[in-house]
Motif scaffolding. Structure first.
Motif, PDB file in Angstrom:
ATOM      1  N   LEU A  91     107.548  28.365 -14.645  1.00 26.84           N
ATOM      2  CA  LEU A  91     107.403  29.798 -14.402  1.00 26.84           C
ATOM      3  C   LEU A  91     107.934  30.237 -13.045  1.00 26.84           C
ATOM      4  O   LEU A  91     108.420  31.368 -12.907  1.00 26.84           O
ATOM      5  N   LEU A  92     107.833  29.370 -12.060  1.00 27.21           N
ATOM      6  CA  LEU A  92     108.146  29.771 -10.689  1.00 27.21           C
ATOM      7  C   LEU A  92     109.418  29.092 -10.189  1.00 27.21           C
ATOM      8  O   LEU A  92     109.626  27.900 -10.441  1.00 27.21           O
ATOM      9  N   PRO A  93     110.263  29.817  -9.488  1.00 29.57           N
ATOM     10  CA  PRO A  93     111.434  29.184  -8.862  1.00 29.57           C
ATOM     11  C   PRO A  93     110.972  28.272  -7.732  1.00 29.57           C
ATOM     12  O   PRO A  93     109.894  28.448  -7.165  1.00 29.57           O
ATOM     13  N   TRP A  94     111.829  27.291  -7.413  1.00 27.99           N
ATOM     14  CA  TRP A  94     111.431  26.391  -6.348  1.00 27.99           C
ATOM     15  C   TRP A  94     111.329  27.142  -5.032  1.00 27.99           C
ATOM     16  O   TRP A  94     112.167  27.981  -4.683  1.00 27.99           O
ATOM     17  N   SER A  95     110.263  26.853  -4.287  1.00 30.39           N
ATOM     18  CA  SER A  95     110.061  27.416  -2.958  1.00 30.39           C
ATOM     19  C   SER A  95     109.073  26.528  -2.235  1.00 30.39           C
ATOM     20  O   SER A  95     108.376  25.713  -2.867  1.00 30.39           O
ATOM     21  N   PRO A  96     108.965  26.647  -0.918  1.00 29.80           N
ATOM     22  CA  PRO A  96     107.983  25.841  -0.186  1.00 29.80           C
ATOM     23  C   PRO A  96     106.548  26.093  -0.644  1.00 29.80           C
ATOM     24  O   PRO A  96     105.674  25.255  -0.430  1.00 29.80           O
ATOM     25  N   LEU A  97     106.308  27.245  -1.296  1.00 29.84           N
ATOM     26  CA  LEU A  97     104.965  27.560  -1.765  1.00 29.84           C
ATOM     27  C   LEU A  97     104.617  26.852  -3.066  1.00 29.84           C
ATOM     28  O   LEU A  97     103.434  26.617  -3.356  1.00 29.84           O
ATOM     29  N   LEU A  98     105.628  26.476  -3.844  1.00 28.57           N
ATOM     30  CA  LEU A  98     105.362  25.911  -5.169  1.00 28.57           C
ATOM     31  C   LEU A  98     104.608  24.591  -5.083  1.00 28.57           C
ATOM     32  O   LEU A  98     103.655  24.370  -5.850  1.00 28.57           O
ATOM     33  N   LEU A  99     105.008  23.716  -4.172  1.00 26.01           N
ATOM     34  CA  LEU A  99     104.374  22.403  -4.096  1.00 26.01           C
ATOM     35  C   LEU A  99     102.890  22.487  -3.760  1.00 26.01           C
ATOM     36  O   LEU A  99     102.065  21.901  -4.475  1.00 26.01           O
ATOM     37  N   PRO A 100     102.495  23.194  -2.694  1.00 32.12           N
ATOM     38  CA  PRO A 100     101.048  23.289  -2.431  1.00 32.12           C
ATOM     39  C   PRO A 100     100.294  24.032  -3.528  1.00 32.12           C
ATOM     40  O   PRO A 100      99.117  23.763  -3.756  1.00 32.12           O
ATOM     41  N   LEU A 101     100.957  24.942  -4.224  1.00 34.60           N
ATOM     42  CA  LEU A 101     100.302  25.656  -5.320  1.00 34.60           C
ATOM     43  C   LEU A 101      99.970  24.695  -6.459  1.00 34.60           C
ATOM     44  O   LEU A 101      98.859  24.730  -7.021  1.00 34.60           O
ATOM     45  N   ILE A 102     100.926  23.819  -6.804  1.00 34.80           N
ATOM     46  CA  ILE A 102     100.666  22.822  -7.853  1.00 34.80           C
ATOM     47  C   ILE A 102      99.567  21.860  -7.409  1.00 34.80           C
ATOM     48  O   ILE A 102      98.659  21.530  -8.185  1.00 34.80           O
ATOM     49  N   ILE A 103      99.640  21.419  -6.149  1.00 33.97           N
ATOM     50  CA  ILE A 103      98.632  20.486  -5.636  1.00 33.97           C
ATOM     51  C   ILE A 103      97.245  21.102  -5.696  1.00 33.97           C
ATOM     52  O   ILE A 103      96.274  20.471  -6.142  1.00 33.97           O
ATOM     53  N   ALA A 104      97.130  22.369  -5.250  1.00 37.29           N
ATOM     54  CA  ALA A 104      95.827  23.039  -5.240  1.00 37.29           C
ATOM     55  C   ALA A 104      95.294  23.238  -6.654  1.00 37.29           C
ATOM     56  O   ALA A 104      94.121  22.976  -6.940  1.00 37.29           O
ATOM     57  N   ALA A 105      96.162  23.697  -7.568  1.00 32.04           N
ATOM     58  CA  ALA A 105      95.723  23.957  -8.940  1.00 32.04           C
ATOM     59  C   ALA A 105      95.351  22.664  -9.652  1.00 32.04           C
ATOM     60  O   ALA A 105      94.337  22.589 -10.358  1.00 32.04           O
ATOM     61  N   ALA A 106      96.152  21.618  -9.478  1.00 29.77           N
ATOM     62  CA  ALA A 106      95.853  20.337 -10.117  1.00 29.77           C
ATOM     63  C   ALA A 106      94.579  19.730  -9.544  1.00 29.77           C
ATOM     64  O   ALA A 106      93.767  19.158 -10.277  1.00 29.77           O
ATOM     65  N   GLY A 107      94.410  19.847  -8.236  1.00 27.87           N
ATOM     66  CA  GLY A 107      93.177  19.358  -7.622  1.00 27.87           C
ATOM     67  C   GLY A 107      91.964  20.099  -8.136  1.00 27.87           C
ATOM     68  O   GLY A 107      90.914  19.502  -8.416  1.00 27.87           O
ATOM     69  N   LEU A 108      92.094  21.424  -8.277  1.00 24.36           N
ATOM     70  CA  LEU A 108      90.990  22.220  -8.816  1.00 24.36           C
ATOM     71  C   LEU A 108      90.691  21.826 -10.253  1.00 24.36           C
ATOM     72  O   LEU A 108      89.521  21.748 -10.659  1.00 24.36           O
ATOM     73  N   SER A 109      91.725  21.550 -11.036  1.00 20.52           N
ATOM     74  CA  SER A 109      91.505  21.131 -12.428  1.00 20.52           C
ATOM     75  C   SER A 109      90.718  19.824 -12.471  1.00 20.52           C
ATOM     76  O   SER A 109      89.862  19.623 -13.344  1.00 20.52           O
ATOM     77  N   SER A 110      90.998  18.922 -11.530  1.00 16.97           N
ATOM     78  CA  SER A 110      90.262  17.661 -11.453  1.00 16.97           C
ATOM     79  C   SER A 110      88.786  17.900 -11.168  1.00 16.97           C
ATOM     80  O   SER A 110      87.903  17.277 -11.788  1.00 16.97           O
ATOM     81  N   MET A 111      88.508  18.824 -10.277  1.00 14.96           N
ATOM     82  CA  MET A 111      87.115  19.141  -9.956  1.00 14.96           C
ATOM     83  C   MET A 111      86.409  19.816 -11.132  1.00 14.96           C
ATOM     84  O   MET A 111      85.228  19.565 -11.391  1.00 14.96           O
TER      85      MET A 111
END
Length: 283
Positions: A91-111
């Motif tokens: 959905l999102l073009p590559w940007s410096p924001l994409l990586l931390p967004l995936i990390i945060a969302a995936a981490g939240l999914s784990s919790m």
């Protein structure tokens, strides 16, 4: 999700990551996970980084917070991260924001998965891909995907069946579906057969309903295939995967009314309904 032990020579971290990919299909088999990883790499290489990052973020979050090691190794804290990484990268073009967004969302999914397991929800109503759906919907509500020109889809039933499996990972190439099918066959041939049945029935119903494009794209096959996989282990009760298929197909039009894609929500609802039939009091 699937927790059967599988002996393999992979390092623990590699096993956990590969199991995370296979758990998207409700399997615990590193070879199956490897086939799923290859399906993404070979048909949508621009998404593989997000998938791996999401899986790793979910796993490391679980490890850092001290969640059960067996569940971590089974991939239970990674599979939602795989799907989140694929969807967010799509959905999102590559940007410096994409990586931390995936990390945060995936981490939240784990919790979220941990809280579900901690409260015993997995016994009655497993979380399945609910964290992915909720976080995916949140992104879809604030994101306007770029319009793409879709090429005509050949009316090939075999390609449609393969796409029905590939769409589980948001992949619309027949090769992706064939690699996923190979992974299922390596993991559990009985489960693979039910996945084929689910994808075939879903596509056939869409065709009969006049949704030819959606049928050949596999958009009516993947939820039905997942629903069948969820109950493929109940060999003494074949009506359960069949009922799950029917329910997944039946509720999908309701989610099609939403302003955003339903993702795997029809699969979740169908499985919960089937499981609730076990809890209903006998007449």
């Amino acid at each position: 999700m699937y927790t059967k032990n599988f002996v393999n020579p992979c390092p623990d971290w590699a096993t956990a990551l590969l199991n995370g990919f296979s758990q998207v299909l409700l399997q615990r088999n590193p070879l199956c996970g490897l086939c799923c990883l290859l399906a993404i790499l070979l048909t949508a290489p621009q998404l593989i980084g997000g998938a791996l990052l999401g899986a790793l973020a979910g796993l490391l979050t679980a490890q850092r917070r001290g969640y059960n090691r067996g569940d971590r190794q089974a991939g239970l804290y990674s599979y939602n991260g795989v799907l989140i990484g694929v969807l967010f990268s799509y959905l999102l073009p590559w940007s410096p924001l994409l990586l931390p967004l995936i990390i945060a969302a995936a981490g939240l999914s784990s919790m979220l998965v941990h809280q579900w397991l901690k409260r015993g929800g997995s016994v009655l109503l497993p979380a399945y891909t609910l964290p992915f759906v909720l976080l995916g919907w949140a992104l879809l509500l604030v994101t306007e995907p770029a319009a793409t020109a879709n090429a005509p889809v050949p009316a090939n039933p075999l390609d449609a069946l393969a796409r029905g499996l590939g769409q589980i990972f948001l992949l619309d190439q027949p090769l992706a579906g064939m690699l996923i099918a190979l992974g299922l066959l390596l993991s559990d041939r009985y489960a693979a057969a039910w996945a084929f049945v689910g994808a075939a029935i879903g596509g056939s119903v869409a065709l009969l309903g006049g949704e030819a494009t959606a049928a050949y794209m596999g958009l009516y096959g993947f939820n039905a295939a997942l629903a069948a996989l969820a109950f493929s282990g109940t060999r003494a009760q074949p009506w359960k995967p069949l009922l799950a298929i029917v329910l997944a197909i039946a509720v999908q039009p309701l989610f099609n009314l939403l302003p955003i894609p339903g993702l795997t929500a029809p699969f979740i609802v169908a499985c919960w309904l089937v499981r609730l039939t076990r809890l209903a009091p006998a007449p």
